[in-house]
Design an enzyme around this catalytic site. Structure first.
Site, PDB file in Angstrom:
ATOM      1  N   HIS A 126       0.823  -1.215   0.000  1.00  0.00           N
ATOM      2  CA  HIS A 126       0.000   0.000   0.000  1.00  0.00           C
ATOM      3  C   HIS A 126       0.857   1.264   0.000  1.00  0.00           C
ATOM      4  CE1 HIS A 126      -3.695  -2.275   1.822  1.00  0.00           C
ATOM      5  NE2 HIS A 126      -3.537  -2.492   0.532  1.00  0.00           N
ATOM      6  N   CYS A 153       3.483  11.915 -13.646  1.00  0.00           N
ATOM      7  CA  CYS A 153       4.500  11.119 -14.360  1.00  0.00           C
ATOM      8  C   CYS A 153       4.986   9.906 -13.582  1.00  0.00           C
ATOM      9  CB  CYS A 153       5.700  12.025 -14.713  1.00  0.00           C
ATOM     10  SG  CYS A 153       6.789  12.370 -13.320  1.00  0.00           S
ATOM     11  N   SER A 188      -7.660  -6.734  10.016  1.00  0.00           N
ATOM     12  CA  SER A 188      -9.095  -7.044  10.200  1.00  0.00           C
ATOM     13  C   SER A 188      -9.641  -7.885   9.051  1.00  0.00           C
ATOM     14  CB  SER A 188      -9.902  -5.738  10.300  1.00  0.00           C
ATOM     15  OG  SER A 188      -9.752  -4.996   9.080  1.00  0.00           O
ATOM     16  N   ASN A 207      -3.953 -12.067  16.270  1.00  0.00           N
ATOM     17  CA  ASN A 207      -4.775 -10.861  16.352  1.00  0.00           C
ATOM     18  C   ASN A 207      -5.285 -10.741  17.788  1.00  0.00           C
ATOM     19  OD1 ASN A 207      -6.903  -8.888  15.946  1.00  0.00           O
ATOM     20  ND2 ASN A 207      -6.818  -9.383  13.760  1.00  0.00           N
TER      21      ASN A 207
END
Ligand code: BV8
Length: 227
Positions: free
Chosen positions: A108, A119, A176, A200
């Protein structure tokens, strides 16, 4: 952790939570403070670049001041010990994996990089990006944060797909499972025959797809899992 062959590890905002960086969808998270449509799409940047720069400048300054935690450090140790066998992919743009000494695939993008909207030139972003700044290469395009917004194609997808095809273990840490295509990686790994594990604080949207779960804060669970 038992010795295995190729491991792909995907991290999300949860691995940086204990470094003081907000997650997106937890109580009071970033998406509770801002609408995605207002700050994390190309249309938002075209409509109100100053608002988008304010959103990313605040996060860039926080990330710049943040330190990696025991989870980032444990993954860097694992990578150093199992040279070449660990592909670390992150959805995060905060740079904390590098600060811990790991090499990481930024699917990301990165807060520390700027991108030309015209450009595709990339350069090291200043701590505070200003509206109206133009690209130093073409002098035409607007300077924007080099992060992948919703509706934009994530980076390094072929390299990630190759790693998923040949991995024996896929681990997701602090995500998540709500943002695609990253949330689909566990299925790709399963179809390639890999074992899967999720670390998690709680169940995620893709917990059903994992063979194993380790529940707890990443700064505790990741070092215990790695060491
Ligand atoms: C795209 C960068 C075309 C900027 C971000 C199906 C297929 C493909 C696309 C889509 C699809 N369905 C919908 C889409 C479109 C969209 C999407 O997924 N929308 C969602 C909202 C439904 N996807 C896109 O637009 C993507 N591009 O699709 O291009 C394409 C098509 C096919 C194949 C390839 C490409 C682009 C998405 C990227 C958007 N940019 N970030 C920025 O950072 O501002 S996304 C953003 O969400 C961040 O990157 C973040 O990392 C990411 C995911 O969130 P998480 O990291 O999981 O964070 P979250 O807060 O949600 O969760 C935190 C977790 O941590 C929780 O589980 C919590 O329990 C846990 N936790 C908290 N504390 C701790 C902890 N765990 C352990 N210890 C703790 N202490």
């Amino acid at each position: 952790m038992r010795r295995t062959d190729n491991i792909v590890i995907l991290t999300g905002a949860g691995i940086s939570a204990e470094s003081g960086l907000g997650t997106f969808r937890d109580e009071g998270g970033l998406w509770a403070q801002h609408r995605i449509e207002d700050v994390a799409t190309p249309e938002a940047f075209a409509r109100d670049p100053a608002l988008v720069h304010r959103f990313y400048n605040a996060r860039r300054e926080q990330a710049h001041a943040a330190a990696p935690n025991a989870a980032h450090e444990a993954l860097a140790r694992l990578q150093a010990a199992w040279r070449g066998l660990i592909t670390l992919v992150t959805q995060n743009v905060d740079g904390l994996h590098e600060k811990a000494g790991a090499s990481v695939i930024h699917m990301h993008g990165e807060l520390s990089r700027a991108l030309c909207a015209a450009c595709d030139h990339r350069w090291d972003a200043p701590l505070v990006m200003e509206t109206g700044e133009v690209c130093p290469a073409c002098g035409i395009g607007a300077a924007r944060p080099d992060v992948v917004w919703f509706g934009e194609f994530p980076y390094h997808m072929e390299r990630i797909a190759d790693a998923l095809q040949s991995c024996d273990l896929f681990a997701a840490i602090g995500t998540s499972g709500q943002v695609y295509p990253a949330a689909g990686f566990v299925e790709e790994a399963r179809m390639a025959g890999a074992a899967t594990i999720e670390l998690n604080l709680r169940d995620s949207d893709t917990s059903f797809a994992f063979d194993e779960h380790i529940i707890g804060p990443a700064s505790k669970t990741v070092p215990a899992w790695v060491d």
